[in-house]
Design an enzyme around this catalytic site. Sequence first.
Site, PDB file in Angstrom:
ATOM      1  N   HIS A 272      57.640  55.154  36.975  1.00 46.16           N
ATOM      2  CA  HIS A 272      58.588  56.101  37.942  1.00 46.16           C
ATOM      3  C   HIS A 272      58.936  57.368  37.349  1.00 46.16           C
ATOM      4  O   HIS A 272      58.938  58.302  38.236  1.00 46.16           O
ATOM      5  CB  HIS A 272      59.892  55.201  38.326  1.00 46.16           C
ATOM      6  CG  HIS A 272      59.614  54.208  39.383  1.00 46.16           C
ATOM      7  ND1 HIS A 272      59.007  52.982  39.382  1.00 46.16           N
ATOM      8  CD2 HIS A 272      59.992  54.544  40.624  1.00 46.16           C
ATOM      9  CE1 HIS A 272      59.095  52.544  40.665  1.00 46.16           C
ATOM     10  NE2 HIS A 272      59.552  53.320  41.471  1.00 46.16           N
TER      11      HIS A 272
ATOM     12  N   LYS B   8      63.543  42.800  43.261  1.00 42.42           N
ATOM     13  CA  LYS B   8      64.430  42.023  43.572  1.00 42.42           C
ATOM     14  C   LYS B   8      65.644  42.895  42.915  1.00 42.42           C
ATOM     15  O   LYS B   8      65.637  43.669  42.258  1.00 42.42           O
ATOM     16  CB  LYS B   8      64.349  40.737  42.452  1.00 42.42           C
ATOM     17  CG  LYS B   8      64.104  41.169  40.883  1.00 42.42           C
ATOM     18  CD  LYS B   8      65.283  40.488  40.283  1.00 42.42           C
ATOM     19  CE  LYS B   8      65.020  40.850  38.617  1.00 42.42           C
ATOM     20  NZ  LYS B   8      66.262  40.655  37.825  1.00 42.42           N
TER      21      LYS B   8
HETATM   22  S1  SF4 Z   1      64.036  35.240  36.406  1.00 41.40           S
HETATM   23 FE1  SF4 Z   1      65.422  36.087  34.716  1.00 41.40          FE
HETATM   24  S2  SF4 Z   1      63.774  37.133  33.132  1.00 41.40           S
HETATM   25 FE2  SF4 Z   1      62.839  36.650  35.100  1.00 41.40          FE
HETATM   26  S3  SF4 Z   1      62.944  38.743  36.291  1.00 41.40           S
HETATM   27 FE3  SF4 Z   1      64.934  37.440  36.770  1.00 41.40          FE
HETATM   28  S4  SF4 Z   1      66.282  37.921  35.286  1.00 41.40           S
HETATM   29 FE4  SF4 Z   1      64.436  38.668  34.528  1.00 41.40          FE
END
Ligand code: SF4
Lengths: 280, 186
Positions: B38, B103
Site C-alpha cells: 500500500h 477484516k
Molecule cells: S485470527 Fe488472530 S492471527 Fe488471525 S488475523 Fe485474526 S487476529 Fe490475526
Amino acid sequence: MRSVDVATITKVVARLCEEANFYLEQSVHSAFQRAYEEEISPLGRDVLTQILANAAVAAEKRLPICQDTGIVLVLVELGQEVHVSGGSLYAAINQGVRDAYQKCYLRKSVVNDPIERTNTKDNTPAVIHCRIVDGDKMRISLMPKSAGSENVSTVKVLNPADGWEGIKKFVLETIDQAGPNPCPPLIVGIGMGGTMEKAALLAKEALFRPVGQKNPTETIAHLEDELLDAINKLGIGPMGRGGRITALAVHIEVFPTHMSSLLVAVNLLCCAARYKTAEI
Amino acid sequence: MHVKQVNIPLTDEAIADLRMGDHVALSGKLFTAGDAAHKKLVQYIGQGRQLPFSLVNQVFYYAVGTPPPPERIIGSAGPTTATRLDCYTPALLAQGLKGVVGKGYRSAEVAQAMRDHRAVYFGAVGGVAAILSQYVKHVRLAAFPELGAEAVYEYTVVDFPVVVINDIHGGDLHLEGRKVYAVTQD
Ligand code: SF4
C-alpha cells in the site's frame, strides 16, 4: 542440580511452535463447539462453522491455522534446581523458533526495530519472560501472538476508588472499541494489581489457562462469569458481524498491589487461539 | 443460506445489488496487498508514476500469506486488519479500485470515501486462513517482488467466501449487526 541441555530446549521450543500453529488447543476447540450451539445469529454461526472447519483442515493438511503466525511469546518457569548446560537459554529458545518457522513454512513477521522495521527473516527474537520457581523442572509455555489481537489490548491506571465497577467499565470499553478487529470470539485475559508491567504480564499469563477452567478463588471466578456475561451482551458477535458470542472466556489473574494503586491490563486473544505448554 | 455469485472485475450493477450481510462467492482475480505494498502504491500515485497494474474495477485482498510448502501454490492466506490501511485507501479508490476484502473496522472517513466511489468492503473471516487458501486456484506475482512475502500477488479465486460489510447504500454490518444482538445492561 538437574542438568538440562540447551539442545533439548531448542527441540521442545521448535515442537511447540509447530504444534501451536497447526493444531487448535483442545479446550479452545470444545469451546467453539459449545459456542456454535449457543450462537443465535446466522452470520455468527457461519463464522463459527468456518472456524471449526478450518481447525480440521489446518491439522489435516498441516497448514497454519492463521496466516499471522505471530511474534512468539515464551513464558519460562525455570526450577531453581535446574542447571541449563551447553549454552545460553535465550539463544536456545530463539534457535527453536528459527528452526520451526523455517522448517514448517510459517510466516516471518518480526521486524528488527519499532522504527526502522527491517524483517529479521527468521521470526526471531521471541519475547521471553523467565520466572525462577521452586523445583528441578522447567516449564515452557509458548504462544504465536497475533498483531490483530495484541494491537487492541490495553493497560490502564485506575483510581482505587473506581473498584470493580471501574475495572468492568474499562474492560467493556476495550472490547467495545476493538469490535471486529481482534477477530472475535476472544479469550479475554485480565491482570489486576501489582505494578504496570506486572498487570500486563498477568493478563498474558491468564490467556494460557485452559478455556473452561476458572480462577481458583471463588470471588474472582464469580467476577469472571459476570464479565463474560456483560461482554457477550455487547452484541459484537463472531468477527463483529453481530451475535451473542463475543468471548469464549474471561480469565482474571490478580496480585497484591500498592495501597494507592489499581492497575488493570486487558490482553485479548483472537479466535486463532494458539498456545502450547511442555515440561522438561 | 443464499449466496450471491459475483465476478471480478466488478460491475456497477453487481455492486449496486450488494447489501450489508449478503453472503458472496467471489470469482476472478484478487490482488493481495499489505502495509508495504500500500505504501508503495500510494508513493507511485504521489509521484505521478504509472502503477504496475490497473486498479480499475479491481478488488484488493488485504493479506500476506504464509510461505507455500512444497507442492502447494500458497500457504495459509486469510485477511488482515483493514483499519491499518485506512490512510491509504482513498487514494486507491480514486484510481478505480472497486472492492476490498479484509477484516476489522473501516474509519468513518474511508466508509464515506467508499460510498462516494461506489466501492464495497467485503469481510472474510479472520483465523480461517487454511480453508480460505483452498479457494485460490492460481497465483502470479503482480508487482513489487522486492517486498518478498509482502509483494502484490494476483490470486485467481473461485467462489471465495465473503460477507458484505459496507455496501454503497450506507449499510455497515460492523455497526448495525451488533445493535441487533446487544442486550441492554444495567
Ligand atoms: S485470527 Fe488472530 S492471527 Fe488471525 S488475523 Fe485474526 S487476529 Fe490475526
